[in-house]
Design a protein around this motif. Structure first.
Motif, PDB file in Angstrom:
ATOM      1  N   GLU A 374      90.645 140.215  36.076  1.00  0.00           N
ATOM      2  CA  GLU A 374      89.582 139.283  36.460  1.00  0.00           C
ATOM      3  C   GLU A 374      89.727 138.869  37.923  1.00  0.00           C
ATOM      4  OE1 GLU A 374      89.785 136.107  33.726  1.00  0.00           O
ATOM      5  OE2 GLU A 374      89.047 137.257  31.992  1.00  0.00           O
ATOM      6  N   GLN A 375      90.976 138.622  38.338  1.00  0.00           N
ATOM      7  CA  GLN A 375      91.176 138.235  39.732  1.00  0.00           C
ATOM      8  C   GLN A 375      90.815 139.381  40.678  1.00  0.00           C
ATOM      9  OE1 GLN A 375      91.876 135.276  40.847  1.00  0.00           O
ATOM     10  NE2 GLN A 375      92.042 134.374  38.802  1.00  0.00           N
ATOM     11  N   GLN A 376      91.140 140.616  40.283  1.00  0.00           N
ATOM     12  CA  GLN A 376      90.782 141.752  41.123  1.00  0.00           C
ATOM     13  C   GLN A 376      89.268 141.906  41.233  1.00  0.00           C
ATOM     14  OE1 GLN A 376      92.824 145.117  39.490  1.00  0.00           O
ATOM     15  NE2 GLN A 376      94.821 144.574  40.387  1.00  0.00           N
ATOM     16  N   ASP A 377      88.558 141.753  40.119  1.00  0.00           N
ATOM     17  CA  ASP A 377      87.094 141.821  40.168  1.00  0.00           C
ATOM     18  C   ASP A 377      86.525 140.738  41.073  1.00  0.00           C
ATOM     19  OD1 ASP A 377      87.329 143.921  38.420  1.00  0.00           O
ATOM     20  OD2 ASP A 377      86.876 142.723  36.629  1.00  0.00           O
ATOM     21  N   ARG A 378      87.081 139.555  40.975  1.00  0.00           N
ATOM     22  CA  ARG A 378      86.604 138.469  41.823  1.00  0.00           C
ATOM     23  C   ARG A 378      86.852 138.777  43.299  1.00  0.00           C
ATOM     24  NH1 ARG A 378      82.762 134.872  42.450  1.00  0.00           N
ATOM     25  NH2 ARG A 378      83.461 133.016  43.604  1.00  0.00           N
ATOM     26  N   LEU A 382      84.085 139.089  46.295  1.00  0.00           N
ATOM     27  CA  LEU A 382      84.143 138.303  47.525  1.00  0.00           C
ATOM     28  C   LEU A 382      84.149 139.215  48.751  1.00  0.00           C
ATOM     29  CD1 LEU A 382      86.746 135.555  46.510  1.00  0.00           C
ATOM     30  CD2 LEU A 382      84.277 135.286  46.809  1.00  0.00           C
ATOM     31  N   GLU A 383      84.825 140.352  48.660  1.00  0.00           N
ATOM     32  CA  GLU A 383      84.841 141.284  49.788  1.00  0.00           C
ATOM     33  C   GLU A 383      83.441 141.845  50.064  1.00  0.00           C
ATOM     34  OE1 GLU A 383      87.722 144.210  48.846  1.00  0.00           O
ATOM     35  OE2 GLU A 383      89.455 142.980  49.442  1.00  0.00           O
ATOM     36  N   SER A 384      82.687 142.157  49.007  1.00  0.00           N
ATOM     37  CA  SER A 384      81.316 142.667  49.213  1.00  0.00           C
ATOM     38  C   SER A 384      80.427 141.594  49.837  1.00  0.00           C
ATOM     39  CB  SER A 384      80.739 143.143  47.882  1.00  0.00           C
ATOM     40  OG  SER A 384      80.660 142.061  46.968  1.00  0.00           O
ATOM     41  N   GLN A 385      80.589 140.342  49.369  1.00  0.00           N
ATOM     42  CA  GLN A 385      79.803 139.258  49.969  1.00  0.00           C
ATOM     43  C   GLN A 385      80.179 139.071  51.439  1.00  0.00           C
ATOM     44  OE1 GLN A 385      80.351 135.798  47.579  1.00  0.00           O
ATOM     45  NE2 GLN A 385      79.285 136.651  45.769  1.00  0.00           N
ATOM     46  N   LEU A 386      81.463 139.199  51.752  1.00  0.00           N
ATOM     47  CA  LEU A 386      81.886 139.044  53.131  1.00  0.00           C
ATOM     48  C   LEU A 386      81.325 140.160  54.014  1.00  0.00           C
ATOM     49  CD1 LEU A 386      83.631 137.479  55.143  1.00  0.00           C
ATOM     50  CD2 LEU A 386      85.566 138.920  54.477  1.00  0.00           C
ATOM     51  N   ALA A 387      81.290 141.376  53.478  1.00  0.00           N
ATOM     52  CA  ALA A 387      80.723 142.490  54.253  1.00  0.00           C
ATOM     53  C   ALA A 387      79.225 142.281  54.506  1.00  0.00           C
ATOM     54  CB  ALA A 387      80.975 143.798  53.516  1.00  0.00           C
ATOM     55  N   ASP A 388      78.496 141.797  53.474  1.00  0.00           N
ATOM     56  CA  ASP A 388      77.072 141.519  53.668  1.00  0.00           C
ATOM     57  C   ASP A 388      76.859 140.452  54.735  1.00  0.00           C
ATOM     58  OD1 ASP A 388      76.642 143.391  51.734  1.00  0.00           O
ATOM     59  OD2 ASP A 388      76.367 141.920  50.108  1.00  0.00           O
ATOM     60  N   THR A 389      77.701 139.436  54.694  1.00  0.00           N
ATOM     61  CA  THR A 389      77.557 138.356  55.682  1.00  0.00           C
ATOM     62  C   THR A 389      77.820 138.874  57.093  1.00  0.00           C
ATOM     63  OG1 THR A 389      78.298 136.785  53.997  1.00  0.00           O
ATOM     64  CG2 THR A 389      78.326 136.048  56.290  1.00  0.00           C
ATOM     65  N   LYS A 390      78.829 139.723  57.230  1.00  0.00           N
ATOM     66  CA  LYS A 390      79.106 140.289  58.541  1.00  0.00           C
ATOM     67  C   LYS A 390      77.934 141.132  59.053  1.00  0.00           C
ATOM     68  CE  LYS A 390      84.142 140.431  58.290  1.00  0.00           C
ATOM     69  NZ  LYS A 390      85.347 141.302  58.292  1.00  0.00           N
ATOM     70  N   SER A 391      77.332 141.944  58.183  1.00  0.00           N
ATOM     71  CA  SER A 391      76.198 142.780  58.607  1.00  0.00           C
ATOM     72  C   SER A 391      75.006 141.933  59.032  1.00  0.00           C
ATOM     73  CB  SER A 391      75.804 143.723  57.468  1.00  0.00           C
ATOM     74  OG  SER A 391      75.395 142.973  56.331  1.00  0.00           O
ATOM     75  N   LEU A 392      74.790 140.800  58.315  1.00  0.00           N
ATOM     76  CA  LEU A 392      73.706 139.893  58.699  1.00  0.00           C
ATOM     77  C   LEU A 392      73.957 139.284  60.072  1.00  0.00           C
ATOM     78  CD1 LEU A 392      72.975 138.121  55.294  1.00  0.00           C
ATOM     79  CD2 LEU A 392      71.602 139.891  56.419  1.00  0.00           C
ATOM     80  N   LEU A 393      75.221 138.901  60.320  1.00  0.00           N
ATOM     81  CA  LEU A 393      75.534 138.310  61.621  1.00  0.00           C
ATOM     82  C   LEU A 393      75.352 139.326  62.737  1.00  0.00           C
ATOM     83  CD1 LEU A 393      78.704 136.217  60.699  1.00  0.00           C
ATOM     84  CD2 LEU A 393      76.401 135.383  61.188  1.00  0.00           C
ATOM     85  N   VAL A 394      75.703 140.577  62.505  1.00  0.00           N
ATOM     86  CA  VAL A 394      75.546 141.620  63.530  1.00  0.00           C
ATOM     87  C   VAL A 394      74.071 141.853  63.834  1.00  0.00           C
ATOM     88  CG1 VAL A 394      75.885 144.070  63.998  1.00  0.00           C
ATOM     89  CG2 VAL A 394      77.745 142.687  63.051  1.00  0.00           C
TER      90      VAL A 394
END
Length: 416
Positions: A374-378, A382-394
């Motif tokens: 469960e922790q690994q899935d979480r 979170l990593e996918s959300q962080l990548a999306d946020t980075k792409s939006l900022l770029v």
């Protein structure tokens, strides 16, 4: 008909005989320790009397010297009595140790005090009594020299002193060996009977070793001087003084502590009890760890199920499952077909009290594995959300492209 022979004694009578030997031996052991305690106290008292001599009053000084000597003589008699009482106590007590048995419920074996342990007690008894016998010989030689001093020449007196010093050194060495065997016997007795009572002879061994060191320094140095008086070294005075302080002051103080404890040890030996071992069923069986699903039960076959084929019907369903596990009926136009065969039921859970610690450990490992997953899935989410946020900022940081009108090159200025 006058009596019962020793071979016809009942087990109860034999056990009572062994118990009587242990009680008598423990009492003699405590009495010997008490006599040795009296010896230590009298040695300190005699030392105090000798060093409190009045240098101004000759009569008082004479009385003090005689009182100190009388105290030392009484202390010597006390230690000789202590050796025989202590040795006799060990000898009698080891004769009753066959009655100290311990039953191991896990192996079904009944254990007793081993013959080697009893042999340690016998050997220790012989050495401790030998110490007392040599002490008697020393006193006898001293009395003989005192009574026949007028008929002895210088060489005869010198030989008598040398004999006393040699016997004193040998007796101290025998006491060290005897105390080591006594300590080993008491320790083996406690281990082999699995007793939780506190007992030991380490203090007696330390006392005898310290006493032997004092005797070797004092008597050994004097023996060297008397063997060759003409070439004696003045430096031997220092070990003589150190040995005298150890033998007359340090050893008696240690003896008060050691033999005070040995009195209590002798009283414990009288009522020695073997260690109690747990019997089968003394501890409750571990409670079973509930599994993720209830255990199914096998019900007897019915006529609808067919002959000779028992039905495995779970009596309860998992959490969240529908109340009716049967599939819904087919539609009206569909052809009727038999329902699919049910999946084989899980293995029945072990009975209460029969589940081992291995199964409990496996259940805990499974729970930990689920938590880790469960922790690994979480973390992946979170990593996918962080990548999306980075792409939006770029994307937001890149300026928009300019129009064609803005890209035209301006012409020359017009003439007015």
């Amino acid at each position: 008909m006058g009596g019962v022979s020793s071979g016809a004694l009942t087990p109860q009578a034999i056990a009572a005989k062994w118990r009587g030997k242990r009680e008598t031996g423990g009492s003699l052991f405590a009495a010997g320790a008490a006599a040795w305690l009296v010896h230590s106290i009298l040695m300190i008292l005699g030392l105090v009397l000798i060093f409190s001599i009045s240098l101004t009053d000759f009569e008082a000084a004479t009385q003090t010297v005689f009182a100190g000597l009388a105290t030392v003589i009484a202390a010597t008699v006390a230690v000789l009595l202590a050796t025989f009482l202590l040795g006799a106590g060990l000898l009698v007590y080891q004769g009753g140790t066959p009655g100290l048995t311990m039953h191991e419920w896990w192996s079904g074996v009944t254990r007793q005090v081993s013959p080697s342990t009893r042999t340690k007690a016998k050997a220790g008894t012989g050495l401790v009594i030998a110490y007392g016998v040599l002490g008697i010989l020393v006193i006898a030689i001293y009395v003989w020299m005192a009574t026949s001093a007028q008929n002895l020449d210088f060489q005869g007196i010198l030989n008598g002193i040398q004999m006393i010093l040699v016997l004193w050194i040998v007796a101290s060495i025998l006491l060290v060996a005897g105390s080591a065997l006594v300590a080993s016997f008491l320790n083996s007795l406690r281990v082999e009977t699995a007793s939780h009572q506190s007992i030991g002879g380490i203090g007696f061994l330390a006392y005898s070793i310290l006493s032997a060191i004092g005797v070797l320094l004092f008597a050994g140095s004097l023996l060297t001087i008397f063997m060759n008086p003409l070439s004696a070294q003045i430096g031997l005075v220092i070990p003589i003084m150190i040995g005298a302080v150890i033998g007359l002051l340090v050893v008696p103080i240690l003896g008060i502590v050691v033999f005070g404890l040995m009195i209590a040890h002798g009283l414990r030996l009288r009522k020695w009890v073997t260690g109690s071992q747990p019997v089968p069923g003394a501890y409750p069986s571990p409670a079973p760890v509930p599994g993720p699903y209830p255990a199914p039960q096998i019900v007897p076959p019915s006529t609808a199920a067919g002959v000779g084929h028992p039905v495995s019907a779970p009596m309860s369903v998992p959490f969240g499952a529908p109340a009716n596990p049967l599939p819904p009926p087919p539609p009206g136009g569909a052809a009727f077909s038999n329902p699919p065969a049910p999946a084989p039921p899980p293995a029945p859970a072990p009975a209460v009290g029969q589940e081992s610690w291995v199964m409990r450990l496996e259940a805990q490992i499974e729970g930990l594995q689920r938590s880790v997953n469960e922790q690994q899935d979480r973390i992946v989410e979170l990593e996918s959300q962080l990548a999306d946020t980075k792409s939006l900022l770029v994307r937001a940081s890149i300026p928009p492209p300019k129009d064609d009108s803005e890209l035209e090159t301006p012409g020359p200025p017009e003439d007015f």
